[in-house]
Design a protein around this motif. Structure first.
Motif, PDB file in Angstrom:
ATOM      1  N   PHE A   1      -8.260   1.967   6.047  1.00  0.00           N
ATOM      2  CA  PHE A   1      -6.760   1.683   6.437  1.00  0.00           C
ATOM      3  C   PHE A   1      -6.084   3.076   6.749  1.00  0.00           C
ATOM      4  CE2 PHE A   1      -2.334   0.598   4.851  1.00  0.00           C
ATOM      5  CZ  PHE A   1      -1.999   0.287   6.111  1.00  0.00           C
TER       6      PHE A   1
ATOM      7  N   VAL B   1       0.935  -1.198  -0.055  1.00  0.00           N
ATOM      8  CA  VAL B   1      -0.071   0.170   0.063  1.00  0.00           C
ATOM      9  C   VAL B   1       0.789   1.115  -0.016  1.00  0.00           C
ATOM     10  CG1 VAL B   1      -1.886   1.419   1.284  1.00  0.00           C
ATOM     11  CG2 VAL B   1      -1.884  -1.174   1.373  1.00  0.00           C
TER      12      VAL B   1
ATOM     13  N   ASP C   1     -10.109  -3.193   5.117  1.00  0.00           N
ATOM     14  CA  ASP C   1     -10.256  -2.537   3.718  1.00  0.00           C
ATOM     15  C   ASP C   1      -9.460  -1.207   3.639  1.00  0.00           C
ATOM     16  OD1 ASP C   1     -11.712  -0.583   5.152  1.00  0.00           O
ATOM     17  OD2 ASP C   1     -13.600  -1.715   4.621  1.00  0.00           O
ATOM     18  N   LEU C   2      -9.386  -0.818   2.368  1.00  0.00           N
ATOM     19  CA  LEU C   2      -8.408   0.461   2.210  1.00  0.00           C
ATOM     20  C   LEU C   2      -9.112   1.656   2.558  1.00  0.00           C
ATOM     21  CD1 LEU C   2      -6.875  -0.198  -1.307  1.00  0.00           C
ATOM     22  CD2 LEU C   2      -5.863   0.165   0.873  1.00  0.00           C
TER      23      LEU C   2
ATOM     24  N   LYS D   1      -7.559 -11.789   5.207  1.00  0.00           N
ATOM     25  CA  LYS D   1      -7.108 -10.871   4.708  1.00  0.00           C
ATOM     26  C   LYS D   1      -7.044  -9.436   5.443  1.00  0.00           C
ATOM     27  CE  LYS D   1      -8.353 -10.768   0.241  1.00  0.00           C
ATOM     28  NZ  LYS D   1      -8.503 -10.467  -1.179  1.00  0.00           N
TER      29      LYS D   1
ATOM     30  N   PHE E   1      -4.949  -5.354   6.376  1.00  0.00           N
ATOM     31  CA  PHE E   1      -3.926  -4.311   6.112  1.00  0.00           C
ATOM     32  C   PHE E   1      -3.398  -3.972   7.141  1.00  0.00           C
ATOM     33  CE2 PHE E   1      -7.183  -4.101   2.695  1.00  0.00           C
ATOM     34  CZ  PHE E   1      -6.558  -3.904   1.525  1.00  0.00           C
TER      35      PHE E   1
ATOM     36  N   GLU F   1      -0.763  -5.569   2.494  1.00  0.00           N
ATOM     37  CA  GLU F   1      -1.919  -6.154   2.580  1.00  0.00           C
ATOM     38  C   GLU F   1      -1.389  -7.696   2.770  1.00  0.00           C
ATOM     39  OE1 GLU F   1      -5.932  -7.604   0.022  1.00  0.00           O
ATOM     40  OE2 GLU F   1      -4.381  -6.699  -1.004  1.00  0.00           O
TER      41      GLU F   1
END
Length: 117
Positions: free
Chosen positions: A90, A31, A86-87, A57, A59, A44
């Motif tokens: 994050f 990322v 999730d992004l 999964k 981050f 990730e």
């Protein structure tokens, strides 16, 4: 990635270890912070049972004690407390990680870089 040349290794697929030696997963992706700097702010990872049995999964923020080689990615153990699923969430976790690091380790390079993720 690092001034020591650690960014020259292949990190995708490498195991993720904490600086205390616990394997917590495998790197899936990197990322990168958008903007002029374009620095790596996290990864990730495919979490393993040492991380979380229910999370597949996650981050995880990058710490300044980061070590990367073709063999492993090492992150600070306390980074495990700043995971995101999730992004969109994050960025907030990276900021919280930086604030925590600044409080626990004043003058750390991680906190002097500042700026949003």
């Amino acid at each position: 990635m690092g001034a020591d040349g650690s960014g020259h290794g292949q990190v995708i697929g490498a195991p993720v270890l904490t600086d205390q030696g616990t394997e917590i997963g495998t790197v899936l992706d990197v990322v990168i912070e958008t903007g002029v700097g374009g620095r790596v702010v996290g990864f990730e990872i495919a979490a393993d049972e040492n991380m979380d049995r229910h999370r597949r999964k996650a981050f995880i923020p990058r710490g300044e004690t980061l070590a990367v080689s073709g063999r492993a990615l090492v992150v600070p153990a306390h980074a495990r407390h700043f995971l995101a699923d999730d992004l969109p969430s994050f960025g907030a976790q990276v900021e919280a990680f930086r604030a925590h690091t600044a409080q626990q380790y004043p003058g750390s390079p991680a906190t002097e870089a500042g700026g949003p993720a």
